[in-house]
Scaffold this motif. Sequence first.
Motif, PDB file in Angstrom:
ATOM      1  N   ILE A 115       0.511  -0.841  -0.253  1.00 17.56           N
ATOM      2  CA  ILE A 115       0.108  -0.139   0.031  1.00 17.56           C
ATOM      3  C   ILE A 115       0.993   1.218  -0.264  1.00 17.56           C
ATOM      4  N   ILE A 116       0.927   1.540  -0.938  1.00 17.09           N
ATOM      5  CA  ILE A 116       1.734   3.291  -0.935  1.00 17.09           C
ATOM      6  C   ILE A 116       0.887   4.178  -0.980  1.00 17.09           C
ATOM      7  N   GLU A 117       1.212   5.374   0.025  1.00 13.12           N
ATOM      8  CA  GLU A 117       0.212   6.691   0.193  1.00 13.12           C
ATOM      9  C   GLU A 117       1.000   7.898   0.220  1.00 13.12           C
ATOM     10  N   CYS A 118      -0.510   8.489  -0.325  1.00 10.51           N
ATOM     11  CA  CYS A 118       1.078   9.678  -1.681  1.00 10.51           C
ATOM     12  C   CYS A 118      -0.156  11.066  -1.559  1.00 10.51           C
ATOM     13  N   GLN A 119       0.692  12.131  -1.563  1.00  7.13           N
ATOM     14  CA  GLN A 119      -0.196  13.871  -1.593  1.00  7.13           C
ATOM     15  C   GLN A 119       0.450  14.169  -2.618  1.00  7.13           C
ATOM     16  N   THR A 120      -0.408  14.921  -3.216  1.00  5.52           N
ATOM     17  CA  THR A 120      -0.080  14.838  -4.962  1.00  5.52           C
ATOM     18  C   THR A 120      -0.648  16.266  -4.912  1.00  5.52           C
ATOM     19  N   ASP A 121       0.030  17.635  -5.752  1.00  5.51           N
ATOM     20  CA  ASP A 121      -0.933  18.496  -6.571  1.00  5.51           C
ATOM     21  C   ASP A 121      -1.482  18.097  -7.969  1.00  5.51           C
ATOM     22  N   SER A 122      -0.629  16.388  -8.501  1.00 10.31           N
ATOM     23  CA  SER A 122      -1.261  15.818  -9.414  1.00 10.31           C
ATOM     24  C   SER A 122      -2.373  14.563  -9.719  1.00 10.31           C
TER      25      SER A 122
END
Length: 263
Positions: free
Chosen positions: A120-127
């Motif tokens: 499980i890969i958790e990200c925070q992104t503006d795209s």
Amino acid sequence: MRRWNTSPAFKCRNFSYATALRSGHNRWSKIKHDKAKVDASATKQRSIISEELRQASKAFGPEPEFNPRLAAVVAAAKKQGFPKLSIENAIKRGQGISPSGKALESVTIEAMLLSSIAAIIECQTDSRLRTLADMRYLVKEAGGTVTPTSHLFDKRGKIVFKSLRRMSDQDIFDQAIEAGALDILTTEEEKIEVLTEPGQTTAVANLLSESSGLTVETSDIIWVPKEEMMVEIRDGEHFSQLNEFLDQVENDPSVQDVYLNTT
């Protein structure tokens, strides 16, 4: 690290991999190799500092003058030559804001890798679309498949406290259980990590802090692999490929956490 019960460990990436140098390398090859090791170590250290800045900002606010923990991490970052812009960007990410000022969106990628390793890969992104495309590409290159895997994990709240030397392990354990903790452990850094139900994280943190005098360092929601779903990596080549995949994933600035069901 001591545990009080048998539930699985919090952190997903608790192994390392190294290969011996082939004989016959010339001096220039060794210099390049040593430089690469130093660069990799520096990159890892920057990643750790950036995460500490993000966590401190998220937990207690973005202003160092009103956030002693953030002030301490900022001071440590400056001492190690961490760029001012990188410090500011990490603090912004803790507030859910990208370096460009755009609001960050949470994105989760679930995948099955080689040797039946669930990720499980958790990200925070503006795209969102760019991040999804980048992660899917890395998963595919690693021989994996993007597919649901969250059913192999339990969602838990994780609270990290500063340890109090005057308190015994049993006292901490009793008070934590009384406050509603599911699992407690002490770390080599003399910190106390507590697992809770996701919806009880803040309540348990407040209750345990009030009853014991412990200071909360970080509080977050994490994924813990189910014990019966843990997988041991037996193939050395798969082990190497998994480490390479993790290195590539963790180099992406949008990635916040990676969870695996490995032993």
